[in-house]
Design a protein around this motif. Structure first.
Motif, PDB file in Angstrom:
ATOM      1  N   PHE A  68     -14.643  32.534 -41.473  1.00  0.00           N
ATOM      2  CA  PHE A  68     -13.393  32.055 -40.887  1.00  0.00           C
ATOM      3  C   PHE A  68     -13.292  30.533 -40.955  1.00  0.00           C
ATOM      4  CE2 PHE A  68     -10.903  30.588 -37.241  1.00  0.00           C
ATOM      5  CZ  PHE A  68      -9.758  31.370 -37.344  1.00  0.00           C
ATOM      6  N   LYS A  69     -14.352  29.858 -40.526  1.00  0.00           N
ATOM      7  CA  LYS A  69     -14.363  28.392 -40.559  1.00  0.00           C
ATOM      8  C   LYS A  69     -14.221  27.883 -41.991  1.00  0.00           C
ATOM      9  CE  LYS A  69     -17.424  27.850 -36.518  1.00  0.00           C
ATOM     10  NZ  LYS A  69     -18.820  27.519 -36.129  1.00  0.00           N
ATOM     11  N   ASN A  70     -14.944  28.527 -42.880  1.00  0.00           N
ATOM     12  CA  ASN A  70     -14.922  28.117 -44.285  1.00  0.00           C
ATOM     13  C   ASN A  70     -13.525  28.255 -44.869  1.00  0.00           C
ATOM     14  OD1 ASN A  70     -16.670  27.164 -46.388  1.00  0.00           O
ATOM     15  ND2 ASN A  70     -16.358  29.101 -47.434  1.00  0.00           N
ATOM     16  N   GLU A  71     -12.880  29.368 -44.545  1.00  0.00           N
ATOM     17  CA  GLU A  71     -11.556  29.629 -45.108  1.00  0.00           C
ATOM     18  C   GLU A  71     -10.532  28.639 -44.578  1.00  0.00           C
ATOM     19  OE1 GLU A  71      -9.061  33.347 -46.722  1.00  0.00           O
ATOM     20  OE2 GLU A  71     -10.814  33.697 -45.476  1.00  0.00           O
ATOM     21  N   ILE A  72     -10.604  28.312 -43.294  1.00  0.00           N
ATOM     22  CA  ILE A  72      -9.681  27.341 -42.713  1.00  0.00           C
ATOM     23  C   ILE A  72      -9.826  25.980 -43.394  1.00  0.00           C
ATOM     24  CG2 ILE A  72      -9.269  25.929 -40.656  1.00  0.00           C
ATOM     25  CD1 ILE A  72      -9.578  28.332 -38.953  1.00  0.00           C
ATOM     26  N   ILE A  73     -11.076  25.524 -43.523  1.00  0.00           N
ATOM     27  CA  ILE A  73     -11.330  24.209 -44.117  1.00  0.00           C
ATOM     28  C   ILE A  73     -10.819  24.148 -45.544  1.00  0.00           C
ATOM     29  CG2 ILE A  73     -13.162  22.651 -44.899  1.00  0.00           C
ATOM     30  CD1 ILE A  73     -14.799  23.699 -42.439  1.00  0.00           C
ATOM     31  N   LEU A  74     -11.086  25.222 -46.297  1.00  0.00           N
ATOM     32  CA  LEU A  74     -10.733  25.226 -47.716  1.00  0.00           C
ATOM     33  C   LEU A  74      -9.260  25.430 -47.974  1.00  0.00           C
ATOM     34  CD1 LEU A  74     -13.613  27.168 -49.475  1.00  0.00           C
ATOM     35  CD2 LEU A  74     -12.855  24.860 -49.946  1.00  0.00           C
ATOM     36  N   ILE A  75      -8.732  26.527 -47.467  1.00  0.00           N
ATOM     37  CA  ILE A  75      -7.410  26.945 -47.920  1.00  0.00           C
ATOM     38  C   ILE A  75      -6.310  26.028 -47.402  1.00  0.00           C
ATOM     39  CG2 ILE A  75      -6.716  28.583 -46.128  1.00  0.00           C
ATOM     40  CD1 ILE A  75      -6.056  30.530 -48.501  1.00  0.00           C
ATOM     41  N   ALA A  76      -6.576  25.326 -46.305  1.00  0.00           N
ATOM     42  CA  ALA A  76      -5.586  24.372 -45.800  1.00  0.00           C
ATOM     43  C   ALA A  76      -5.398  23.218 -46.771  1.00  0.00           C
ATOM     44  CB  ALA A  76      -6.018  23.843 -44.431  1.00  0.00           C
ATOM     45  N   LYS A  77      -6.401  22.957 -47.612  1.00  0.00           N
ATOM     46  CA  LYS A  77      -6.344  21.834 -48.542  1.00  0.00           C
ATOM     47  C   LYS A  77      -5.937  22.267 -49.955  1.00  0.00           C
ATOM     48  CE  LYS A  77     -10.065  19.416 -46.084  1.00  0.00           C
ATOM     49  NZ  LYS A  77      -9.327  18.251 -45.592  1.00  0.00           N
ATOM     50  N   LEU A  78      -5.762  23.564 -50.171  1.00  0.00           N
ATOM     51  CA  LEU A  78      -5.476  24.077 -51.508  1.00  0.00           C
ATOM     52  C   LEU A  78      -4.042  24.574 -51.600  1.00  0.00           C
ATOM     53  CD1 LEU A  78      -8.736  26.166 -52.013  1.00  0.00           C
ATOM     54  CD2 LEU A  78      -8.269  23.882 -52.897  1.00  0.00           C
ATOM     55  N   GLN A  79      -3.324  24.120 -52.612  1.00  0.00           N
ATOM     56  CA  GLN A  79      -1.943  24.580 -52.806  1.00  0.00           C
ATOM     57  C   GLN A  79      -1.682  24.798 -54.288  1.00  0.00           C
ATOM     58  OE1 GLN A  79       0.932  22.022 -50.963  1.00  0.00           O
ATOM     59  NE2 GLN A  79       0.434  22.723 -48.911  1.00  0.00           N
ATOM     60  N   HIS A  80      -1.418  26.030 -54.649  1.00  0.00           N
ATOM     61  CA  HIS A  80      -1.121  26.390 -56.037  1.00  0.00           C
ATOM     62  C   HIS A  80      -0.367  27.708 -56.009  1.00  0.00           C
ATOM     63  CE1 HIS A  80      -1.838  27.788 -60.206  1.00  0.00           C
ATOM     64  NE2 HIS A  80      -1.932  26.500 -60.483  1.00  0.00           N
ATOM     65  N   MET A  81       0.534  27.902 -56.949  1.00  0.00           N
ATOM     66  CA  MET A  81       1.363  29.104 -56.953  1.00  0.00           C
ATOM     67  C   MET A  81       0.549  30.378 -57.148  1.00  0.00           C
ATOM     68  SD  MET A  81       3.194  28.867 -60.718  1.00  0.00           S
ATOM     69  CE  MET A  81       3.976  30.468 -60.507  1.00  0.00           C
ATOM     70  N   ASN A  82      -0.678  30.255 -57.653  1.00  0.00           N
ATOM     71  CA  ASN A  82      -1.518  31.435 -57.852  1.00  0.00           C
ATOM     72  C   ASN A  82      -2.659  31.527 -56.841  1.00  0.00           C
ATOM     73  OD1 ASN A  82      -0.749  30.774 -61.144  1.00  0.00           O
ATOM     74  ND2 ASN A  82      -0.272  32.758 -60.258  1.00  0.00           N
ATOM     75  N   LEU A  83      -2.502  30.832 -55.706  1.00  0.00           N
ATOM     76  CA  LEU A  83      -3.394  30.991 -54.568  1.00  0.00           C
ATOM     77  C   LEU A  83      -2.565  31.440 -53.380  1.00  0.00           C
ATOM     78  CD1 LEU A  83      -5.564  27.723 -54.677  1.00  0.00           C
ATOM     79  CD2 LEU A  83      -5.944  29.861 -55.900  1.00  0.00           C
ATOM     80  N   VAL A  84      -3.086  32.366 -52.594  1.00  0.00           N
ATOM     81  CA  VAL A  84      -2.348  32.836 -51.432  1.00  0.00           C
ATOM     82  C   VAL A  84      -2.162  31.674 -50.457  1.00  0.00           C
ATOM     83  CG1 VAL A  84      -4.334  33.599 -50.061  1.00  0.00           C
ATOM     84  CG2 VAL A  84      -2.138  34.756 -49.809  1.00  0.00           C
ATOM     85  N   ARG A  85      -1.002  31.613 -49.818  1.00  0.00           N
ATOM     86  CA  ARG A  85      -0.673  30.486 -48.931  1.00  0.00           C
ATOM     87  C   ARG A  85      -0.939  30.863 -47.481  1.00  0.00           C
ATOM     88  NH1 ARG A  85       4.390  28.462 -46.858  1.00  0.00           N
ATOM     89  NH2 ARG A  85       5.411  30.251 -47.810  1.00  0.00           N
ATOM     90  N   ILE A  86      -1.655  29.991 -46.775  1.00  0.00           N
ATOM     91  CA  ILE A  86      -1.936  30.222 -45.365  1.00  0.00           C
ATOM     92  C   ILE A  86      -0.859  29.534 -44.532  1.00  0.00           C
ATOM     93  CG2 ILE A  86      -3.444  28.218 -45.055  1.00  0.00           C
ATOM     94  CD1 ILE A  86      -5.243  30.079 -43.332  1.00  0.00           C
ATOM     95  N   LEU A  87      -0.399  30.218 -43.505  1.00  0.00           N
ATOM     96  CA  LEU A  87       0.686  29.703 -42.671  1.00  0.00           C
ATOM     97  C   LEU A  87       0.193  29.123 -41.353  1.00  0.00           C
ATOM     98  CD1 LEU A  87       3.214  32.642 -43.207  1.00  0.00           C
ATOM     99  CD2 LEU A  87       3.098  30.474 -44.440  1.00  0.00           C
ATOM    100  N   GLY A  88      -1.001  29.526 -40.934  1.00  0.00           N
ATOM    101  CA  GLY A  88      -1.524  29.013 -39.679  1.00  0.00           C
ATOM    102  C   GLY A  88      -2.696  29.838 -39.198  1.00  0.00           C
ATOM    103  N   CYS A  89      -3.140  29.543 -37.989  1.00  0.00           N
ATOM    104  CA  CYS A  89      -4.270  30.266 -37.428  1.00  0.00           C
ATOM    105  C   CYS A  89      -4.117  30.379 -35.912  1.00  0.00           C
ATOM    106  CB  CYS A  89      -5.582  29.578 -37.781  1.00  0.00           C
ATOM    107  SG  CYS A  89      -5.749  27.906 -37.133  1.00  0.00           S
ATOM    108  N   CYS A  90      -4.939  31.234 -35.344  1.00  0.00           N
ATOM    109  CA  CYS A  90      -4.980  31.410 -33.890  1.00  0.00           C
ATOM    110  C   CYS A  90      -6.445  31.378 -33.469  1.00  0.00           C
ATOM    111  CB  CYS A  90      -4.338  32.739 -33.500  1.00  0.00           C
ATOM    112  SG  CYS A  90      -4.592  33.204 -31.766  1.00  0.00           S
ATOM    113  N   ILE A  91      -6.771  30.451 -32.580  1.00  0.00           N
ATOM    114  CA  ILE A  91      -8.124  30.364 -32.030  1.00  0.00           C
ATOM    115  C   ILE A  91      -7.982  30.332 -30.519  1.00  0.00           C
ATOM    116  CG2 ILE A  91     -10.262  29.017 -31.964  1.00  0.00           C
ATOM    117  CD1 ILE A  91      -9.428  27.773 -34.648  1.00  0.00           C
TER     118      ILE A  91
END
Length: 346
Positions: A68-91
């Protein structure tokens, strides 16, 4: 869109648990999209907002918090049309939840290995999906702000939007590489059996070429409609890679083509080229495999001459992998696509 602010250092919109509960109708079973090693995934709808996919960390998942931590750190910084887009999180309390854009066509494996839905993937759609995955991986390896090795590329981690555009998902097992770093080593392997390169499965070595290997497996699965982890000529325990290699050596590689693609005469030469690219990506030695830059170049230039592949890495049955790897490390396999999901801190 209802946002409750941002937590320091997260770089992501933060949602309250009440908002997520309302969006998923209290995690209704009718909204459940699937179950992974991380936990269940639900469909939801934000008030006056888009449809979403909600990935909820299972409390019984010991390794899930690190993912979970890894995914938050990574995917928030990655933007490409062929990567799934994250909209937010709940902690909130014990709840750890990620909110993604909703993919109405779910994952590639739900089409590719289904005897009915597979017919919807004509050759043009398959080429489009292969190209999109390659572009997403090239971005991760070369053009993103972070240089990322995905480490768990597989058909179930390729999501499809309403127009069948592929999006790479699930960055819980990904690792960031320094720009001058070419290879790393781990004492614990993460990933999915059947998609792992031999140097990674046996020695814990991973690099961009590990992802290239996984891409090659995926490419051969897309062309053939067959899973690598199924066995062909079971008396010799050949998986898809071994089977493809035997056909290549015998000059019968066109037999690998998915029968659902119909009459092969119109696309045969093109398909043979894709199979050759797949075999180049799964060669046993990492140094022999192309980079994703090379792959994208090959995909974009049909006139370029391809080299002949060397023997691929293929395991003669799962026992061989387990016997070799158990000498050096402990591995935990989940029942979801045999994902080896032991997390090890760098």
């Amino acid at each position: 869109m209802h946002r409750e602010g941002r937590r320091k250092g997260l770089e992501l919109p933060l949602f309250s648990f009440a908002t997520v509960v309302a969006a998923t109708d209290n995690f209704s079973p009718t909204n459940k999209l699937g179950q992974g090693g991380f936990g269940p995934v639900y469909k939801g709808k934000l008030p006056e907002g888009p449809e979403i996919a909600v990935k909820r960390l299972s409390r019984s998942s010991g390794q899930g918090l690190e993912e979970f931590k890894n995914e938050i750190i990574l995917i928030a910084k990655l933007q490409h049309m062929n990567l799934v887009r994250i909209l937010g999180c709940c902690i909130e309390g014990e709840e750890k939840i990620l909110l993604y854009e909703y993919m109405p066509n779910k994952s590639l494996d739900s089409f590719l290995f289904d005897p009915t839905k597979g017919k919807l993937l004509d050759w043009g759609k398959r080429v489009h999906i292969i190209n999109g995955i390659a572009q997403g991986l090239l971005y991760l390896h070369k053009y993103s702000r972070l240089r990322v090795i995905h480490r768990d590329l597989k058909a179930s981690n390729i999501l499809l939007d309403g127009k069948m555009n592929p999006k790479i998902s699930d960055f819980g097992m990904a690792r960031i590489f320094g720009r001058n770093e070419s290879e790393a080593n781990t004492n614990r392997v993460v990933g999915t059996y059947g998609y792992m390169s031999p140097e990674y499965a046996m020695e814990g070595l991973f690099s961009e070429k590990s992802d290239v290997f996984s891409f090659g497996v995926l490419l051969l699965e897309i062309v053939s409609g067959k899973k690598n982890t199924s066995f062909y000529h079971s008396d010799r325990s050949l998986n898809l890679l071994g089977y493809a290699w035997e056909l290549w050596k015998d000059g019968r590689v066109s037999e690998l083509m998915d029968p659902m693609l119909g009459d092969p005469t119109s696309t045969c030469c093109n398909i043979l080229r894709f199979i050759q690219m797949g075999l180049l990506c799964v060669q046993e030695s990492a140094k022999d495999r192309p980079t994703m830059s090379d792959v994208v170049s090959m995909l974009g230039n049909e006139m370029a001459t391809l080299t002949n592949p060397k023997q691929p890495a293929f395991f003669l049955g799962r026992r061989g992998l387990e016997e070799n790897s158990s000498k050096n490390r402990t591995e935990n396999c989940s029942n979801n696509d045999l994902t080896i999901s032991e997390i090890e801190a760098r």
